[in-house]
Design a protein around this motif. Sequence first.
Motif, PDB file in Angstrom:
ATOM      1  N   ALA A  76       0.735  -1.294  -0.024  1.00  9.21           N
ATOM      2  CA  ALA A  76      -0.049  -0.051  -0.098  1.00  9.21           C
ATOM      3  C   ALA A  76       0.952   1.384   0.109  1.00  9.21           C
ATOM      4  O   ALA A  76       0.641   2.110  -0.753  1.00  9.21           O
ATOM      5  CB  ALA A  76      -0.957   0.036   1.053  1.00  9.21           C
ATOM      6  N   ALA A  77       1.993   1.123   0.628  1.00  9.25           N
ATOM      7  CA  ALA A  77       2.918   2.236   1.038  1.00  9.25           C
ATOM      8  C   ALA A  77       3.460   2.683  -0.592  1.00  9.25           C
ATOM      9  O   ALA A  77       3.690   3.565  -1.150  1.00  9.25           O
ATOM     10  CB  ALA A  77       4.109   2.259   1.961  1.00  9.25           C
ATOM     11  N   SER A  78       3.887   1.294  -1.046  1.00 11.36           N
ATOM     12  CA  SER A  78       4.481   1.582  -2.582  1.00 11.36           C
ATOM     13  C   SER A  78       3.669   2.081  -3.580  1.00 11.36           C
ATOM     14  O   SER A  78       4.079   3.006  -4.298  1.00 11.36           O
ATOM     15  CB  SER A  78       5.139   0.142  -2.913  1.00 11.36           C
ATOM     16  N   ILE A  79       2.437   1.611  -3.532  1.00 11.15           N
ATOM     17  CA  ILE A  79       1.383   2.380  -4.215  1.00 11.15           C
ATOM     18  C   ILE A  79       1.145   3.618  -4.233  1.00 11.15           C
ATOM     19  O   ILE A  79       0.983   4.499  -5.184  1.00 11.15           O
ATOM     20  CB  ILE A  79       0.060   1.402  -4.353  1.00 11.15           C
ATOM     21  N   PHE A  80       0.809   3.953  -2.961  1.00 10.10           N
ATOM     22  CA  PHE A  80       0.757   5.370  -2.785  1.00 10.10           C
ATOM     23  C   PHE A  80       1.891   6.347  -3.164  1.00 10.10           C
ATOM     24  O   PHE A  80       1.526   7.520  -3.891  1.00 10.10           O
ATOM     25  CB  PHE A  80       0.353   5.564  -1.134  1.00 10.10           C
ATOM     26  N   CYS A  81       3.165   6.113  -2.942  1.00  5.24           N
ATOM     27  CA  CYS A  81       4.190   6.843  -3.107  1.00  5.24           C
ATOM     28  C   CYS A  81       4.197   7.001  -4.590  1.00  5.24           C
ATOM     29  O   CYS A  81       4.632   7.986  -5.162  1.00  5.24           O
ATOM     30  CB  CYS A  81       5.553   6.151  -2.601  1.00  5.24           C
ATOM     31  N   ALA A  82       4.125   5.947  -5.359  1.00  3.65           N
ATOM     32  CA  ALA A  82       4.231   5.675  -6.936  1.00  3.65           C
ATOM     33  C   ALA A  82       3.144   6.641  -7.484  1.00  3.65           C
ATOM     34  O   ALA A  82       3.572   7.414  -8.617  1.00  3.65           O
ATOM     35  CB  ALA A  82       4.135   4.235  -7.276  1.00  3.65           C
ATOM     36  N   GLU A  83       2.147   6.690  -6.706  1.00  2.00           N
ATOM     37  CA  GLU A  83       1.104   7.859  -7.439  1.00  2.00           C
ATOM     38  C   GLU A  83       1.326   9.150  -6.793  1.00  2.00           C
ATOM     39  O   GLU A  83       0.437  10.129  -7.284  1.00  2.00           O
ATOM     40  CB  GLU A  83      -0.296   7.220  -6.891  1.00  2.00           C
ATOM     41  N   ALA A  84       1.944   9.341  -5.751  1.00  2.00           N
ATOM     42  CA  ALA A  84       2.020  10.853  -5.306  1.00  2.00           C
ATOM     43  C   ALA A  84       2.573  11.722  -6.133  1.00  2.00           C
ATOM     44  O   ALA A  84       3.591  11.437  -6.907  1.00  2.00           O
ATOM     45  CB  ALA A  84       2.669  10.637  -4.069  1.00  2.00           C
ATOM     46  N   LYS A  85       2.145  12.934  -5.894  1.00  2.00           N
ATOM     47  CA  LYS A  85       2.694  13.825  -6.687  1.00  2.00           C
ATOM     48  C   LYS A  85       4.174  14.319  -6.280  1.00  2.00           C
ATOM     49  O   LYS A  85       5.042  14.728  -7.079  1.00  2.00           O
ATOM     50  CB  LYS A  85       2.062  15.491  -6.507  1.00  2.00           C
ATOM     51  N   VAL A  86       4.340  14.095  -4.983  1.00  2.00           N
ATOM     52  CA  VAL A  86       5.680  14.281  -4.562  1.00  2.00           C
ATOM     53  C   VAL A  86       5.726  13.217  -3.082  1.00  2.00           C
ATOM     54  O   VAL A  86       4.807  13.024  -2.390  1.00  2.00           O
ATOM     55  CB  VAL A  86       5.978  15.669  -4.090  1.00  2.00           C
ATOM     56  N   LEU A  87       7.093  12.708  -3.092  1.00  2.00           N
ATOM     57  CA  LEU A  87       7.345  11.929  -1.653  1.00  2.00           C
ATOM     58  C   LEU A  87       8.372  13.071  -1.320  1.00  2.00           C
ATOM     59  O   LEU A  87       9.576  13.059  -1.597  1.00  2.00           O
ATOM     60  CB  LEU A  87       7.990  10.770  -2.030  1.00  2.00           C
ATOM     61  N   PHE A  88       8.037  13.480   0.044  1.00  2.00           N
ATOM     62  CA  PHE A  88       8.860  14.418   0.782  1.00  2.00           C
ATOM     63  C   PHE A  88       9.958  13.456   1.444  1.00  2.00           C
ATOM     64  O   PHE A  88       9.256  12.752   2.325  1.00  2.00           O
ATOM     65  CB  PHE A  88       8.174  15.417   1.693  1.00  2.00           C
ATOM     66  N   SER A  89      11.094  13.567   1.438  1.00  2.00           N
ATOM     67  CA  SER A  89      12.138  12.738   2.009  1.00  2.00           C
ATOM     68  C   SER A  89      13.121  13.543   2.689  1.00  2.00           C
ATOM     69  O   SER A  89      13.104  14.856   2.702  1.00  2.00           O
ATOM     70  CB  SER A  89      12.848  11.885   0.892  1.00  2.00           C
ATOM     71  N   TYR A  90      14.014  13.048   3.464  1.00  2.00           N
ATOM     72  CA  TYR A  90      14.980  13.727   4.545  1.00  2.00           C
ATOM     73  C   TYR A  90      16.549  13.542   4.182  1.00  2.00           C
ATOM     74  O   TYR A  90      17.294  14.306   4.289  1.00  2.00           O
ATOM     75  CB  TYR A  90      14.686  13.024   5.688  1.00  2.00           C
ATOM     76  N   GLY A  91      16.700  12.153   3.544  1.00  2.00           N
ATOM     77  CA  GLY A  91      18.012  11.855   3.233  1.00  2.00           C
ATOM     78  C   GLY A  91      19.180  11.631   4.668  1.00  2.00           C
ATOM     79  O   GLY A  91      18.093  11.244   5.433  1.00  2.00           O
TER      80      GLY A  91
END
Length: 292
Positions: free
Chosen positions: A69-84
């Motif tokens: 579910a996480a993979s699908i949501f992130c693949a569809e999202a306009k952006v994935l805000f990340s931190y590094g």
Amino acid sequence: MKKIGLLIIGITSCSLMAGCNTTSSGKMKIATTFAPIYDYAKRIVGDKADLYCVVGDNEPHDFSPNDPAASIFCAEAKVLFSYGHEMDTWADRLSKNTFNVTNGVGFDENNGVIDPHAWLSLKESQTMMKNIKDKMVEIDPDNSTYYSENYDKAVSEFSNAMSDFSSRLEGDKLSSKVIVTSHEAFGYFAKEYGLTQYGIGDIAAHEPDSGRITSTIEYIKENSVKYIFVEELDEVGHVETIVNELKKENYIVEYKTLSAYEGVNVDEYDKEGDYLSVMKENVLELETCLKE
Ligand SMILES: [Zn+2]
């Protein structure tokens, strides 16, 4: 294999449909990797998007996403805000639209290793919220005023909280300025309020070795430390060892909870998950314990 299959079906069926980076409510999808970014983004994005937090209430340092579910949501999202900074090395696998929110943040080195916990600085939090605001304005310019107003409100709340925290922790009000923590997460926080952190476990939340346990026991005695601050997501075996060793010498040290805001239960966010309310609880706990 099953999970990979599901993910491929999810992405493929999505790419064939129009409007797939919106939810059934018609809102766009915005994903975040872990708790503090979820909090910052929620303040800026408000009700204009459906927000997702991949790590949720798990411990982030050793986290690896395995929920389709996480993979699908992130693949569809306009952006994935990340931190590094080793906190979400998996982000680029989940989305081709990752955006690192830490641009402009001043990171400190600790024993030659970058300390990632800059989100525990309320000042650096504001830098990250500005990056998120700028990105949202770029993605969705029609709502730029809304995002800017939310950002201004958040900055004002964070600035007020910093003044409140300073008035409680700075100056001569505390009898001790030393915080011994189970995991070395509070360097930025300590620096912001003139405290000294002694972390038993290291910045990546690894358990300490026996030499570190021995030196911690010495440090606690030398500095008349009364409390060890433990995070809610920490393993506490090494803290119990220290407490028990000291007890044999009739030295009593208790442990108290301090949150490094590394996990958030999204369903409980409105009740208890909010970053500033968690930080306030931390400050009140420290104020009480360090005054004694
Ligand atoms: Zn940490």
